[in-house]
Design an enzyme around this catalytic site. Structure first.
Site, PDB file in Angstrom:
ATOM      1  N   SER A 136       6.217  49.163  90.246  1.00 28.37           N
ATOM      2  CA  SER A 136       5.742  47.583  90.218  1.00 28.37           C
ATOM      3  C   SER A 136       6.496  47.205  90.309  1.00 28.37           C
ATOM      4  O   SER A 136       7.553  47.580  90.582  1.00 28.37           O
ATOM      5  CB  SER A 136       4.241  47.216  89.412  1.00 28.37           C
ATOM      6  N   TYR A 150       5.936  39.751  98.533  1.00 27.76           N
ATOM      7  CA  TYR A 150       6.483  40.817  97.627  1.00 27.76           C
ATOM      8  C   TYR A 150       5.917  40.878  96.484  1.00 27.76           C
ATOM      9  O   TYR A 150       5.539  41.227  95.469  1.00 27.76           O
ATOM     10  CB  TYR A 150       7.710  40.796  97.896  1.00 27.76           C
ATOM     11  N   LYS A 154       3.182  43.367  94.293  1.00 26.63           N
ATOM     12  CA  LYS A 154       2.699  43.621  93.038  1.00 26.63           C
ATOM     13  C   LYS A 154       2.235  42.479  91.824  1.00 26.63           C
ATOM     14  O   LYS A 154       2.094  43.345  91.237  1.00 26.63           O
ATOM     15  CB  LYS A 154       4.589  43.435  92.998  1.00 26.63           C
TER      16      LYS A 154
END
EC number: 1.-.-.-
Length: 247
Positions: A136, A150, A154
């Site tokens: 992660s 992004y 995550k």
């Protein structure tokens, strides 16, 4: 094929950075299905040095999830762990300037490929009481300008792991926070073309981490990922964990 006594681990994003370092760390410790879009000289060397314990599956993670699991079972007879490391940062752009198709591409790589691989791995991991280890990011819980795609991908990974922890109690599922690692992704972040979108302060922050020697070595993260993959600790399942706790 008859089941091997050693642990069998599937590793994505294995050609460079954290993935390559993890493949190197797993030598002599496990059988490895190394998944990558390209075959770098470094990964090719590992394959040559470990002909009986390393198998390469070449392809985009969005396309080879099921096939990579099938390769593990056909070659080694079982599956003990998946380390899902493949991921991309781009697009780096503010939401108002976003290309939605680029967001979809990122989510296909960072999230949906993970879901697909996990889906096909679960029946085999139930048998071995195995582990799911997903890379992660601190960006899952922290805002970085122009990193929305992004960051969101995550954050989705962390929630996926929480759900896996609830649904599959015999499989240890963890999301790992690796810190800021000295990888090709960091080179991309420091590129001056990203300065305007990210903002000068954020861009300079990452450049200063490099110049001051504060970036984490991929080999350190690899030690943590390898440990987690090889050791099922039920107390950890469903958690977002710091890499430093496992080296």
């Amino acid at each position: 094929m008859a089941e091997t006594a050693e642990k069998v681990i599937l590793l994505t994003g294995s050609s460079k950075g954290i993935g390559l370092a993890t493949a190197e760390a797993l030598q002599k410790k496990a059988k490895v299905i190394a998944v990558s879009r390209s075959l770098t000289p470094e990964l090719e060397t590992l394959l040559i040095q470990n002909p009986d314990s390393f198998v390469h599956v070449k392809g985009d993670v969005t396309e080879v999830g099921k096939a990579s699991i099938e390769t593990a079972i056909k070659k080694f007879g079982k599956l003990d762990s998946v380390i899902l490391n493949a991921g991309v940062l781009e697009p780096i752009a503010k939401i108002a300037d976003a290309d939605i198709n680029e967001w979809r591409k990122l989510f296909d790589i960072n999230f949906f490929s993970v879901v697909e691989t996990v889906k096909y791995a679960i029946p085999h991991l139930r048998k071995t009481k195995g582990t799911i280890v997903i890379v992660s990011s601190g960006a899952a819980v922290r805002v970085f300008p122009a990193w929305a795609a992004y960051c969101c991908s995550k954050a989705a990974i962390n929630m996926l792991v929480m759900n896996l922890g609830s649904e599959e109690p015999d499989i240890m599922s963890v999301a790992v926070r690796p810190g800021v690692v000295d990888t090709p992704m960091q080179v991309s972040i420091r590129n001056d073309s990203n300065k305007e979108a990210m903002g000068g302060d954020t861009h300079n922050f990452f450049k200063e981490l490099k110049t001051s020697g504060q970036l984490v070595a991929p080999q350190d993260i690899a030690k943590a990922l390898s440990f987690l993959a090889l050791n099922n600790n039920p107390k950890l399942t469903g958690q977002f964990v710091e890499w430093k706790s496992f080296v």
